[in-house]
Write a protein that holds these residues in place. Structure first.
Motif, mmCIF file in Angstrom:
data_model
loop_
_atom_site.group_PDB
_atom_site.id
_atom_site.type_symbol
_atom_site.label_atom_id
_atom_site.label_comp_id
_atom_site.label_asym_id
_atom_site.label_seq_id
_atom_site.Cartn_x
_atom_site.Cartn_y
_atom_site.Cartn_z
ATOM 1 N N LEU A 331 0.826 -1.207 0.000
ATOM 2 C CA LEU A 331 0.000 0.000 0.000
ATOM 3 C C LEU A 331 0.865 1.263 0.000
ATOM 4 O O LEU A 331 0.573 2.228 -0.710
ATOM 5 C CB LEU A 331 -0.934 -0.005 1.217
ATOM 6 N N VAL A 332 1.937 1.241 0.797
ATOM 7 C CA VAL A 332 2.875 2.373 0.794
ATOM 8 C C VAL A 332 3.504 2.533 -0.586
ATOM 9 O O VAL A 332 3.655 3.651 -1.094
ATOM 10 C CB VAL A 332 3.966 2.179 1.873
ATOM 11 N N HIS A 337 4.302 5.333 -5.502
ATOM 12 C CA HIS A 337 4.331 5.263 -6.967
ATOM 13 C C HIS A 337 3.483 6.365 -7.582
ATOM 14 O O HIS A 337 3.795 6.890 -8.661
ATOM 15 C CB HIS A 337 3.850 3.877 -7.416
ATOM 16 N N GLY A 338 2.394 6.735 -6.887
ATOM 17 C CA GLY A 338 1.580 7.838 -7.369
ATOM 18 C C GLY A 338 2.360 9.140 -7.434
ATOM 19 O O GLY A 338 2.266 9.891 -8.421
ATOM 20 N N PHE A 339 3.152 9.413 -6.406
ATOM 21 C CA PHE A 339 3.978 10.626 -6.402
ATOM 22 C C PHE A 339 5.126 10.537 -7.410
ATOM 23 O O PHE A 339 5.330 11.437 -8.223
ATOM 24 C CB PHE A 339 4.565 10.869 -5.006
ATOM 25 N N THR A 390 13.709 8.430 0.470
ATOM 26 C CA THR A 390 12.655 8.791 -0.473
ATOM 27 C C THR A 390 11.527 7.772 -0.330
ATOM 28 O O THR A 390 11.731 6.665 0.172
ATOM 29 C CB THR A 390 13.152 8.787 -1.932
ATOM 30 N N SER A 391 10.340 8.155 -0.785
ATOM 31 C CA SER A 391 9.177 7.267 -0.638
ATOM 32 C C SER A 391 9.362 5.956 -1.393
ATOM 33 O O SER A 391 8.796 4.927 -1.013
ATOM 34 C CB SER A 391 7.921 7.984 -1.138
ATOM 35 N N GLY A 392 10.151 5.973 -2.455
ATOM 36 C CA GLY A 392 10.353 4.764 -3.247
ATOM 37 C C GLY A 392 11.031 3.643 -2.484
ATOM 38 O O GLY A 392 10.887 2.464 -2.836
ATOM 39 N N PHE A 393 11.760 4.001 -1.420
ATOM 40 C CA PHE A 393 12.482 2.987 -0.645
ATOM 41 C C PHE A 393 11.582 2.287 0.371
ATOM 42 O O PHE A 393 11.695 1.078 0.587
ATOM 43 C CB PHE A 393 13.662 3.650 0.085
ATOM 44 N N VAL A 394 10.670 3.037 0.993
ATOM 45 C CA VAL A 394 9.941 2.536 2.159
ATOM 46 C C VAL A 394 9.126 1.287 1.830
ATOM 47 O O VAL A 394 9.243 0.241 2.484
ATOM 48 C CB VAL A 394 9.022 3.632 2.740
ATOM 49 N N ALA A 461 8.224 17.411 -2.261
ATOM 50 C CA ALA A 461 7.934 17.466 -0.823
ATOM 51 C C ALA A 461 7.195 16.211 -0.369
ATOM 52 O O ALA A 461 7.495 15.644 0.691
ATOM 53 C CB ALA A 461 7.111 18.717 -0.515
ATOM 54 N N CYS A 462 6.232 15.758 -1.181
ATOM 55 C CA CYS A 462 5.480 14.537 -0.849
ATOM 56 C C CYS A 462 6.396 13.316 -0.845
ATOM 57 O O CYS A 462 6.305 12.447 0.032
ATOM 58 C CB CYS A 462 4.341 14.335 -1.846
ATOM 59 N N THR A 463 7.280 13.248 -1.837
ATOM 60 C CA THR A 463 8.211 12.124 -1.956
ATOM 61 C C THR A 463 9.153 12.050 -0.753
ATOM 62 O O THR A 463 9.406 10.964 -0.214
ATOM 63 C CB THR A 463 9.025 12.246 -3.262
ATOM 64 N N LEU A 464 9.661 13.189 -0.330
ATOM 65 C CA LEU A 464 10.584 13.223 0.808
ATOM 66 C C LEU A 464 9.840 13.002 2.128
ATOM 67 O O LEU A 464 10.339 12.310 3.020
ATOM 68 C CB LEU A 464 11.333 14.553 0.831
ATOM 69 N N TRP A 465 8.660 13.597 2.259
ATOM 70 C CA TRP A 465 7.869 13.430 3.483
ATOM 71 C C TRP A 465 7.567 11.949 3.724
ATOM 72 O O TRP A 465 7.801 11.428 4.814
ATOM 73 C CB TRP A 465 6.567 14.233 3.357
ATOM 74 N N MET A 466 7.116 11.270 2.695
ATOM 75 C CA MET A 466 6.791 9.855 2.856
ATOM 76 C C MET A 466 8.049 9.014 3.061
ATOM 77 O O MET A 466 8.017 7.987 3.746
ATOM 78 C CB MET A 466 6.033 9.360 1.621
ATOM 79 N N GLY A 467 9.174 9.448 2.507
ATOM 80 C CA GLY A 467 10.408 8.699 2.662
ATOM 81 C C GLY A 467 11.028 8.853 4.044
ATOM 82 O O GLY A 467 11.572 7.903 4.611
#
Length: 494
Positions: A331-332, A337-339, A390-394, A461-467
């Protein structure tokens, strides 16, 4: 929780706004059409904010529920609700709609009103998919969402747009017909109910479950898309306008993955366990094989399209490991992936609008003329490759962690995607951005304007926040994921 019909507002505000944009008369009032589209998309996003702020993380079940009789004769209801699995996608969809409207602000000069309206109407229909708790209502939204995207690709797409739009439409429509047949079976088995939540409680034997699961699998696998029914996606992405590619990657691919969690696992839990090895095998093929396919692409859009297939392979892998780490990681990964994919397609669109080419060979040394763009594009490329922070890692890390518990070799195969992802993404970035200025087209490039900078900055900002801080996202989904796993595990024991 609010007493206001927030879910209906999230569905119908963008649809009504789209109809108002159509009423402006198209190109005669293009500035008005753009303004109405922006205001409509912002209003649709604003009504989703209370869904996030008012969501009860500890509550197991549907929240913000709306229930009205629609077609009493067949017990079909206008039944809406969200849980920790679906709520985030409603917010993401509304957010991406603003990005898409802003992305086409100056680029689209013909049929402006129709273009903006198509995205707004599609946004409302997709919110309907994520919130529908009645099978027929879900199916209506599921099929209707094809029409705006078909028009977006077919009208504003590239030279082969008609072929790509037809292929996309036929693939997804044919898969959906089996989905409808499975719904009819469940309707009669439940004594005449189209309630998805009641279908979750049906005590079906393994044999019927397998047939239902296969019908769902075909419908949702095409949407994800899973290997080997993925071939429509690269064509659709290459021919679609930038906005079409953004919404297809950021939201469109999530519809099939969401279907697995809302239909396949809870309705056919025993069949899900029985066929999990098969689905995991298909997922690993997508992760590894498609990664190698992406490596040899000469077209930037096609490369990112194949990258999306590989990333969505991670998602289906996470679902069928039957662990909280796996499903939450998936789900994460979907939200991330959306961002990231939306940003990647927007970056490619920025370059295409200036050079009118997506071929990697036509670029080189872009950093010399577009330094701000190059810096932001590097962030999204790193996120696409799964860089920590980054969000791609989580999401990928959580899925691999879950896979280690399941089987070391499954985890090992999945982890190769991190290497492949870095290889094809960073090799593309190196050839396009670094080096000396390759030709006169690159020499004449101008850096991103204020509108493009703001769009990329928000996505960054969204990518870094989620990451850096993914907890707000995982907290929302935790109770619903545990409830789903409990349901699937109990069914298996029985």
């Amino acid at each position: 929780m609010s007493n206001y019909p927030l879910l209906s507002l999230a569905i119908w505000i963008p649809i009504v706004a789209g109809l108002l944009v159509l009423a402006t008369g198209g190109d005669r009032n293009a500035p008005l059409a753009r303004l109405l589209a922006l205001l409509g998309s912002i209003a649709a996003f604003v009504v989703t904010i209370p869904l996030w702020t008012g969501f009860d993380h500890a509550f197991v079940g549907m929240q913000f529920v709306e229930l009205e009789s629609w077609i009493p004769r067949f017990n079909i209801n206008y039944h809406l609700g969200v849980d920790g699995i679906s709520m985030l996608f409603v917010v993401l969809n509304a957010f991406i709609t603003i990005i898409v409207v802003a992305a086409g602000w100056e680029v689209i000069q013909e049929k402006v009103g129709q273009y903006m309206a198509a995205f707004l109407i599609m946004s409302g229909l997709m919110n309907g998919i994520f919130t529908a708790l009645d099978g027929i209502l879900f199916y209506v939204f599921f099929e209707a969402s094809l029409i705006p995207l078909y028009l977006i690709i077919g009208v504003w797409g590239g030279p082969n747009r008609v072929y790509a739009a037809l292929k996309f439409f036929l693939y997804t429509l044919m898969g959906s017909l089996l989905f409808l047949v499975a719904q009819m079976y469940l309707y009669f088995q439940s004594g005449g109910s189209f309630s998805i939540l009641e279908w979750h409680k049906l005590p079906l034997e393994l044999g019927p479950q397998i047939w239902i699961f296969l019908a769902f699998l075909i419908a949702f696998a095409v949407k994800v898309p899973m290997w080997p029914v993925h071939t429509w996606l690269p064509d659709a992405h290459v021919e679609a306008p930038t906005g079409g590619s953004i919404v297809l990657a950021a939201i469109g691919l999530k519809l099939g993955a969401y279907g697995f969690l809302r239909f396949s696992l809870p309705i056919a839990p025993d069949a899900s366990h029985e066929l999990s090895t098969f689905v995991i095998a298909l997922s690993l093929i997508a992760v590894v094989y498609i990664g190698f396919v992406a490596l040899i692409q000469a077209d930037m859009k096609k490369l990112v399209a194949y990258s999306s297939i590989a990333h969505m392979g991670f998602v289906t892998l996470g679902f069928f490991m039957f662990s909280a780490l796996g499903i939450e990681g998936a789900l994460v990964q979907m939200i991330s992936h959306g961002f990231v994919s939306g940003a990647m397609f927007f970056c490619i669109g920025v370059m295409y609008d200036r050079v009118h080419s997506r071929q990697i060979a036509d670029y080189g040394g872009v950093v010399n003329t577009m330094p701000k763009f190059a810096a932001l594009f590097m962030l999204f490329s790193m996120a696409n490759a799964g860089l920590p922070a980054t969000s791609g890692f989580v999401g990928e890390f959580m899925i691999i962690l879950g896979a280690v518990k399941l089987n070391f070799w499954v985890a090992f195969a999945a982890a190769t995607s991190l290497i492949l992802g870095a290889a094809y993404t960073l090799w593309m970035y190196k050839r396009v951005i670094f080096g000396d200025v390759a030709n006169e087209h690159v020499a004449e490039l101008s850096d991103i304007n204020a509108r493009e900078f703001v769009i990329l900055l928000v996505l960054a900002a969204c990518t870094l926040w989620m990451g850096v801080y993914p907890q707000p996202f995982t907290d929302v989904m935790h109770a619903s994921v545990n409830d789903l796993l409990h349901h699937v595990a109990i069914s298996k024991i029985q």
